[in-house]
Scaffold this motif. Sequence first.
Motif, PDB file in Angstrom:
ATOM      1  N   THR A 201     -16.181  -4.507   3.509  1.00 41.04           N
ATOM      2  CA  THR A 201     -14.855  -4.130   3.993  1.00 41.04           C
ATOM      3  C   THR A 201     -14.485  -2.770   3.410  1.00 41.04           C
ATOM      4  N   TYR A 202     -13.976  -1.895   4.277  1.00 40.84           N
ATOM      5  CA  TYR A 202     -13.569  -0.556   3.833  1.00 40.84           C
ATOM      6  C   TYR A 202     -12.045  -0.480   3.769  1.00 40.84           C
ATOM      7  N   PHE A 203     -11.539   0.042   2.658  1.00 39.49           N
ATOM      8  CA  PHE A 203     -10.104   0.207   2.467  1.00 39.49           C
ATOM      9  C   PHE A 203      -9.785   1.695   2.334  1.00 39.49           C
ATOM     10  N   ASP A 204      -9.000   2.208   3.274  1.00 45.32           N
ATOM     11  CA  ASP A 204      -8.598   3.613   3.195  1.00 45.32           C
ATOM     12  C   ASP A 204      -7.491   3.784   2.168  1.00 45.32           C
ATOM     13  N   ILE A 205      -7.560   4.856   1.386  1.00 42.77           N
ATOM     14  CA  ILE A 205      -6.529   5.188   0.396  1.00 42.77           C
ATOM     15  C   ILE A 205      -5.676   6.317   0.979  1.00 42.77           C
ATOM     16  N   ASP A 206      -4.377   6.070   1.068  1.00 45.47           N
ATOM     17  CA  ASP A 206      -3.495   7.056   1.706  1.00 45.47           C
ATOM     18  C   ASP A 206      -3.476   8.397   0.967  1.00 45.47           C
TER      19      ASP A 206
ATOM     20  N   GLY B  59       6.644  -3.087   7.879  1.00 45.46           N
ATOM     21  CA  GLY B  59       7.948  -3.711   8.077  1.00 45.46           C
ATOM     22  C   GLY B  59       9.039  -2.930   7.387  1.00 45.46           C
ATOM     23  N   ASN B  60      10.305  -3.230   7.724  1.00 42.46           N
ATOM     24  CA  ASN B  60      11.423  -2.516   7.112  1.00 42.46           C
ATOM     25  C   ASN B  60      11.821  -3.089   5.758  1.00 42.46           C
ATOM     26  N   SER B  61      11.079  -4.084   5.294  1.00 40.77           N
ATOM     27  CA  SER B  61      11.236  -4.629   3.949  1.00 40.77           C
ATOM     28  C   SER B  61       9.877  -5.177   3.521  1.00 40.77           C
TER      29      SER B  61
ATOM     30  N   LYS C  56      16.378   3.755   5.436  1.00 39.72           N
ATOM     31  CA  LYS C  56      15.441   3.328   6.468  1.00 39.72           C
ATOM     32  C   LYS C  56      14.013   3.306   5.892  1.00 39.72           C
ATOM     33  N   ARG C  57      13.835   2.456   4.887  1.00 39.61           N
ATOM     34  CA  ARG C  57      12.541   2.372   4.230  1.00 39.61           C
ATOM     35  C   ARG C  57      11.523   1.653   5.123  1.00 39.61           C
ATOM     36  N   GLU C  58      10.267   2.004   4.928  1.00 39.57           N
ATOM     37  CA  GLU C  58       9.178   1.370   5.673  1.00 39.57           C
ATOM     38  C   GLU C  58       8.073   1.022   4.686  1.00 39.57           C
ATOM     39  N   PHE C  59       7.635  -0.225   4.734  1.00 39.55           N
ATOM     40  CA  PHE C  59       6.631  -0.718   3.783  1.00 39.55           C
ATOM     41  C   PHE C  59       5.349  -1.104   4.523  1.00 39.55           C
TER      42      PHE C  59
ATOM     43  N   LEU D 130       0.813  -1.213   0.000  1.00 43.16           N
ATOM     44  CA  LEU D 130       0.000   0.000   0.000  1.00 43.16           C
ATOM     45  C   LEU D 130       0.847   1.265   0.000  1.00 43.16           C
ATOM     46  N   LYS D 131       1.985   1.190   0.682  1.00 44.23           N
ATOM     47  CA  LYS D 131       2.731   2.420   0.898  1.00 44.23           C
ATOM     48  C   LYS D 131       4.204   2.130   1.122  1.00 44.23           C
ATOM     49  N   GLU D 132       5.067   3.003   0.590  1.00 48.05           N
ATOM     50  CA  GLU D 132       6.498   2.984   0.860  1.00 48.05           C
ATOM     51  C   GLU D 132       6.884   4.364   1.363  1.00 48.05           C
ATOM     52  N   SER D 133       7.590   4.412   2.469  1.00 46.39           N
ATOM     53  CA  SER D 133       7.956   5.708   3.041  1.00 46.39           C
ATOM     54  C   SER D 133       9.320   5.619   3.704  1.00 46.39           C
TER      55      SER D 133
END
Length: 307
Positions: free
Chosen positions: A251-256, A172-174, A154-157, A146-149
């Motif tokens: 089910t509801y899915f939030d979009i970042d 997670g960090n990968s 120090k990536r976060e997925f 959903l997201k990479e930041s």
Amino acid sequence: MSEEVSPSPALQSSSDTSLDTNPAQRTNPAKTPIQILHEYGTKSGNLPVYVMEKAEGEAHQPSFVFSVKMADVTCTGQGPSKKAAKHQAAEAALKILNIDAGEVNVPVKSESNGVAVETNNHPNSVGVLQELALQRGWRLPEYTVLKESGPPHKREFTVTCRMESLTEKAVGNSKKAAKKAAAEKMVEKLQSLSGCSEITWSPQPSVRFENLRNSQAEKITLLRRNPLSIPNTDYIQMMLELAKEQGFEVTYFDIDELTVNGQYQCLAELSTSPLTVCHGTGISCSNAHNDAAHSALQYIKIMASIK
């Protein structure tokens, strides 16, 4: 081939036990019949599949019947708990197959309704979910990033795990670590819905639009008759009540990502057949959910009114 199990050795007299004890249990008393059968199935390429055939009796004295099928062998077992019934069924299969635990050279694993779980504190949840889906005939789990930041060092997925109508999200960090964490949360959810560590939960069957058209139940009838343009209506609650009545899940899915004008976004997914997905926006997440529920209700109203 089908066979009713004989009484458990523990229920027989001491004089009979020495004669009737399962050789597999004598060889490796640390393993249960379920574990031994699963290991044999792993080695032979035919994993055992357990199905609850019957549940009856009073709340204080229940009785369960489980069947186990592996290749062309099918056996049943009965007991005061699901686990006991499964053990009886597995024990009967072991006798028919004449399996000796000493011949099964597969690492010892515990079981969860016929699905292997490693005995350490870090179970292979990704493998557990895949095996569960294959055994039950479910759709395979789907993992979505959903997201990479974060900075490059120090990536976060953020990854979602979807299985039938259920969804879990983890960070997670990968990508691999996030996927594993999401799978672990999904296993925990399945166990929670099952009420124990053994996964017995089953998804609701998909509701076809033909069923909605033919339904004369209260909520769907009100939806057909009444307009969906009343201000300040709680469409989320309306959708929840309709879903409960008709037997589908929402089910509801939030979009970042926000819209171009800064509003929140989400998707509402209905476990109908075919699958229904509707988009919603709003000044907050809850408003976006309400808008998505409104869109989904409008769609159902149209589809349920077609003659």
